[in-house]
Scaffold this active site. Structure first.
Site, PDB file in Angstrom:
ATOM      1  CG  ASP A   1      -1.840   1.092   1.335  1.00 48.39           C
ATOM      2  OD1 ASP A   1      -1.668   2.219   0.467  1.00 48.39           O
ATOM      3  OD2 ASP A   1      -2.899   1.309   1.952  1.00 48.39           O
TER       4      ASP A   1
ATOM      5  CG  ASN B   1      -0.532   2.721 -14.066  1.00 45.92           C
ATOM      6  OD1 ASN B   1      -1.007   3.288 -15.071  1.00 45.92           O
ATOM      7  ND2 ASN B   1      -0.948   1.463 -13.659  1.00 45.92           N
TER       8      ASN B   1
ATOM      9  CE1 TYR C   1      -8.083   9.446 -11.236  1.00 44.09           C
ATOM     10  CE2 TYR C   1      -8.896  11.014 -13.142  1.00 44.09           C
ATOM     11  CZ  TYR C   1      -8.183   9.768 -12.605  1.00 44.09           C
ATOM     12  OH  TYR C   1      -7.360   9.023 -13.717  1.00 44.09           O
TER      13      TYR C   1
ATOM     14  CB  ALA D   1      -7.484  18.773  -8.179  1.00 45.99           C
TER      15      ALA D   1
ATOM     16  CE  LYS E   1      -4.571  10.305 -12.437  1.00 41.43           C
ATOM     17  NZ  LYS E   1      -3.309   9.402 -12.454  1.00 41.43           N
TER      18      LYS E   1
END
Length: 250
Positions: free
Chosen positions: A58, A85, A151, A153, A155
């Site tokens: 994790d 990724n 999400y 933001a 990226k």
């Protein structure tokens, strides 16, 4: 080519979708460590490929980044490519955003790449290696993305890190590049909670709105990853390749 001569590659989120395609592509001539939370999916990625190793971890936990890099160095003795990724999304309009879901997206999509990249710096400097960040074209080009504010933001931030790190790390011989992927038939929608029927409908609708007339394939993102992290691409750093069939141009 022996294991010591092959490049060492770390891929996060390597158990499914784009991550699995990346692992299979790099495994053609590299040693690969796939990292993710679910060991069973990682083992499915590695099945039949002796040069793909798995590590269930994790990345949001303290010490996980260092453990990943130490494991790669123990197995491969080098790290040439780090692919950030792994990602998670919890679609919601602002009025419905929940703190736990927002914190998880920031932890996985933004903080995990920060600390894993930091942990890998010395190893990457040794090989004049490359960091590849997987972003989303939905967050590129100053666009709005209703329902995906958190999400998106993360990226946007990942692309900013790509540009900034490329300047910071150039003196150490480390390149940093990114792919802003469009909608890819990776199964992510189902993993986000959609039913298979809903996900198929989403892909079909997106295909009709995409200039290329279809959605992407995980293998296409893997192809671009190989090009950007190839030795021949060493003059490219800070570059963000948009691979989305032209959807972000509309």
């Amino acid at each position: 080519m022996t294991s010591k001569q092959r490049r060492g590659v770390i891929i996060t989120g390597g158990g499914t979708g784009i991550g699995r395609a990346l692992a299979h592509s790099y495994a053609e001539d590299c040693d690969v460590l796939v990292v993710g939370r679910t060991e069973s999916t990682l083992r499915a990625t590695a099945a039949g490929r002796d040069n793909i190793r798995v590590l269930a971890a994790d990345l949001t936990e303290a010490g996980a980044a260092e453990h990943v890099v130490e494991t790669a160095l123990r197995i491969f003795a080098r790290v040439d490519v780090l692919v950030n990724n792994a990602g998670t999304a919890a679609p919601a309009a602002l009025v419905d955003v929940e703190r736990a879901a927002a914190e998880t997206q920031v932890a996985v999509n933004l903080l995990a790449p920060v600390f894993l990249t930091r942990a890998a710096l010395d190893a990457l400097a040794e090989t004049h290696g490359t960091v590849l960040n997987i972003s989303s074209s939905g967050a590129s080009g100053g666009r709005a993305w209703p329902g995906f504010s958190v999400y998106g933001a993360t990226k946007v931030a990942l692309e900013f890190l790509t540009r900034t790190w490329s300047v910071e790390l150039a003196p150490r011989g480390i390149r940093v590049v990114a792919i802003a992927a469009g909608v890819v038939a990776s199964g992510m929608g189902v993993r986000m909670g959609s039913t298979p029927e809903q996900y198929r409908a989403f892909l079909s609708d997106t295909a009709t709105r995409t200039p290329a007339g279809r959605v992407g394939k995980p293998e296409e993102i893997a192809w671009w990853a190989r090009q950007l992290t190839a030795h021949e691409a060493e003059f490219a750093t800070g570059s963000i390749a948009v691979v989305d069939g032209g959807l972000s141009l509309l």
